[in-house]
Design a protein around this motif. Structure first.
Motif, PDB file in Angstrom:
ATOM      1  N   ALA A   1       0.739  -0.988   0.166  1.00  0.00           N
ATOM      2  CA  ALA A   1       0.138   0.341   0.050  1.00  0.00           C
ATOM      3  C   ALA A   1       1.348   1.079   0.248  1.00  0.00           C
ATOM      4  O   ALA A   1       1.659   1.272   0.828  1.00  0.00           O
ATOM      5  N   ARG A   2       0.361   2.179  -0.293  1.00  0.00           N
ATOM      6  CA  ARG A   2       1.311   4.111  -1.025  1.00  0.00           C
ATOM      7  C   ARG A   2      -0.170   4.623  -0.115  1.00  0.00           C
ATOM      8  O   ARG A   2      -1.136   4.674   0.257  1.00  0.00           O
ATOM      9  N   VAL A   3       0.170   5.685   0.951  1.00  0.00           N
ATOM     10  CA  VAL A   3      -0.195   6.464   1.116  1.00  0.00           C
ATOM     11  C   VAL A   3       0.203   7.408   0.806  1.00  0.00           C
ATOM     12  O   VAL A   3       0.573   8.050   0.339  1.00  0.00           O
ATOM     13  N   TYR A   4      -0.966   8.512   0.290  1.00  0.00           N
ATOM     14  CA  TYR A   4      -0.526  10.173   0.058  1.00  0.00           C
ATOM     15  C   TYR A   4      -1.926  10.749   0.482  1.00  0.00           C
ATOM     16  O   TYR A   4      -2.965  10.011   1.479  1.00  0.00           O
ATOM     17  N   TRP A   5      -1.428  12.492   1.464  1.00  0.00           N
ATOM     18  CA  TRP A   5      -3.042  13.142   1.811  1.00  0.00           C
ATOM     19  C   TRP A   5      -4.101  14.009   0.638  1.00  0.00           C
ATOM     20  O   TRP A   5      -3.514  14.235  -0.193  1.00  0.00           O
ATOM     21  N   SER A   6      -4.866  13.391   0.647  1.00  0.00           N
ATOM     22  CA  SER A   6      -5.763  13.707   0.301  1.00  0.00           C
ATOM     23  C   SER A   6      -6.963  15.392   0.435  1.00  0.00           C
ATOM     24  O   SER A   6      -7.219  15.159   0.850  1.00  0.00           O
ATOM     25  N   ARG A   7      -6.170  16.329  -0.235  1.00  0.00           N
ATOM     26  CA  ARG A   7      -7.067  17.380   0.201  1.00  0.00           C
ATOM     27  C   ARG A   7      -8.308  17.235   0.236  1.00  0.00           C
ATOM     28  O   ARG A   7      -9.204  17.619   0.636  1.00  0.00           O
ATOM     29  N   ARG A   8      -8.497  16.808  -1.489  1.00  0.00           N
ATOM     30  CA  ARG A   8      -9.964  16.878  -1.518  1.00  0.00           C
ATOM     31  C   ARG A   8     -10.994  15.658  -0.830  1.00  0.00           C
ATOM     32  O   ARG A   8     -12.286  16.382  -0.393  1.00  0.00           O
ATOM     33  N   GLU A   9     -10.556  14.863  -0.354  1.00  0.00           N
ATOM     34  CA  GLU A   9     -11.401  13.674   0.954  1.00  0.00           C
ATOM     35  C   GLU A   9     -10.971  14.136   1.873  1.00  0.00           C
ATOM     36  O   GLU A   9     -11.583  13.672   3.393  1.00  0.00           O
ATOM     37  N   CYS A  10     -10.588  15.153   2.061  1.00  0.00           N
ATOM     38  CA  CYS A  10     -10.001  16.076   3.899  1.00  0.00           C
ATOM     39  C   CYS A  10      -9.214  14.585   4.600  1.00  0.00           C
ATOM     40  O   CYS A  10      -9.652  14.452   5.881  1.00  0.00           O
ATOM     41  N   ALA A  11      -8.992  13.881   3.958  1.00  0.00           N
ATOM     42  CA  ALA A  11      -8.090  12.199   4.771  1.00  0.00           C
ATOM     43  C   ALA A  11      -6.835  11.876   4.160  1.00  0.00           C
ATOM     44  O   ALA A  11      -6.168  12.347   3.376  1.00  0.00           O
ATOM     45  N   LEU A  12      -6.715  10.819   5.365  1.00  0.00           N
ATOM     46  CA  LEU A  12      -4.924  10.219   4.072  1.00  0.00           C
ATOM     47  C   LEU A  12      -5.646   8.957   4.183  1.00  0.00           C
ATOM     48  O   LEU A  12      -5.761   8.271   4.077  1.00  0.00           O
ATOM     49  N   VAL A  13      -5.554   8.756   2.704  1.00  0.00           N
ATOM     50  CA  VAL A  13      -5.530   7.931   1.794  1.00  0.00           C
ATOM     51  C   VAL A  13      -4.114   7.177   1.645  1.00  0.00           C
ATOM     52  O   VAL A  13      -3.435   7.145   1.338  1.00  0.00           O
ATOM     53  N   PHE A  14      -4.620   5.603   1.602  1.00  0.00           N
ATOM     54  CA  PHE A  14      -4.170   4.479   1.691  1.00  0.00           C
ATOM     55  C   PHE A  14      -4.266   3.676   0.366  1.00  0.00           C
ATOM     56  O   PHE A  14      -5.264   3.018   0.217  1.00  0.00           O
ATOM     57  N   ARG A  15      -3.800   4.044  -0.450  1.00  0.00           N
ATOM     58  CA  ARG A  15      -4.060   3.450  -1.677  1.00  0.00           C
ATOM     59  C   ARG A  15      -3.635   1.739  -2.113  1.00  0.00           C
ATOM     60  O   ARG A  15      -2.611   1.934  -1.486  1.00  0.00           O
ATOM     61  N   ARG A  16      -4.309   1.542  -2.979  1.00  0.00           N
ATOM     62  CA  ARG A  16      -2.828  -0.095  -3.352  1.00  0.00           C
ATOM     63  C   ARG A  16      -2.749  -1.582  -1.867  1.00  0.00           C
ATOM     64  O   ARG A  16      -2.823  -1.503  -1.808  1.00  0.00           O
ATOM     65  N   TRP A  17      -4.264  -0.980  -1.189  1.00  0.00           N
ATOM     66  CA  TRP A  17      -4.646  -1.670   0.469  1.00  0.00           C
ATOM     67  C   TRP A  17      -5.050  -2.629   0.060  1.00  0.00           C
ATOM     68  O   TRP A  17      -5.425  -3.033  -1.467  1.00  0.00           O
ATOM     69  N   PRO A  18      -3.653  -3.699   0.450  1.00  0.00           N
ATOM     70  CA  PRO A  18      -4.250  -5.160   0.203  1.00  0.00           C
ATOM     71  C   PRO A  18      -5.736  -6.143   0.237  1.00  0.00           C
ATOM     72  O   PRO A  18      -5.023  -7.165   0.002  1.00  0.00           O
ATOM     73  N   TRP A  19      -5.804  -6.286   0.867  1.00  0.00           N
ATOM     74  CA  TRP A  19      -6.768  -6.185   1.576  1.00  0.00           C
ATOM     75  C   TRP A  19      -8.322  -6.216   1.625  1.00  0.00           C
ATOM     76  O   TRP A  19      -8.519  -5.457   1.482  1.00  0.00           O
ATOM     77  N   GLY A  20      -9.301  -7.100   0.923  1.00  0.00           N
ATOM     78  CA  GLY A  20     -11.239  -6.673   1.663  1.00  0.00           C
ATOM     79  C   GLY A  20     -11.139  -7.098  -0.015  1.00  0.00           C
ATOM     80  O   GLY A  20     -10.485  -7.517  -1.470  1.00  0.00           O
TER      81      GLY A  20
END
Length: 142
Positions: free
Chosen positions: A31-50
């Protein structure tokens, strides 16, 4: 407004910590992390489960895809209750961030009491409404 948002961030901090821990575990599997100003959240993309899609925990979004711009069906559409256009996943998840900012540690128990991940849950229907119209993220507003 910023003061209220800051208080909301502190109020939902226990949920955010759960999201951060899950995101950090996900980073060990790619997983990779970035701050999304639009979503007002820290986003972990490519989270590997679910099963796919995203889950919001406080001001953290765990997302199995590459970006939050993907389109998805609303809960009511998937349940066959109506025909809705596809909505932007990030808009849906941002509504949950707003719900967390208001309810803080009460969000998860209330969310589960309202039906969890299902079309019956007013939190999910409100997030879909917000994603479609840009307003109405609170479950008991129309």
């Amino acid at each position: 407004m910023r003061v209220l948002q800051g208080l909301g961030v502190l109020w939902t901090l226990p949920n955010t910590v759960i999201g951060l821990l899950a995101g950090l575990v996900g980073m060990t599997a790619g997983a990779r992390v970035y701050w999304s100003r639009r979503e007002c959240a820290l986003v972990f993309r490519r989270w590997p489960w679910g099963p796919g899609g995203a889950i919001t925990l406080g001001t953290v979004i765990l997302h199995t895809g590459d970006d939050m711009d993907g389109l998805c069906l609303t809960y009511e559409h998937r349940a066959g209750r109506c025909q809705h256009p596809r909505v932007r996943l990030g808009d849906h998840e941002r509504a949950h961030v707003f719900q967390y900012l208001l309810l803080g540690p009460l969000f998860l128990p209330l969310y589960l009491l309202c039906g969890g991940v299902s079309v019956r849950n007013p939190f999910e229907r409100a997030a879909d409404r917000y994603a479609m119209h840009g307003r109405g993220w609170w479950p008991w507003w129309n």
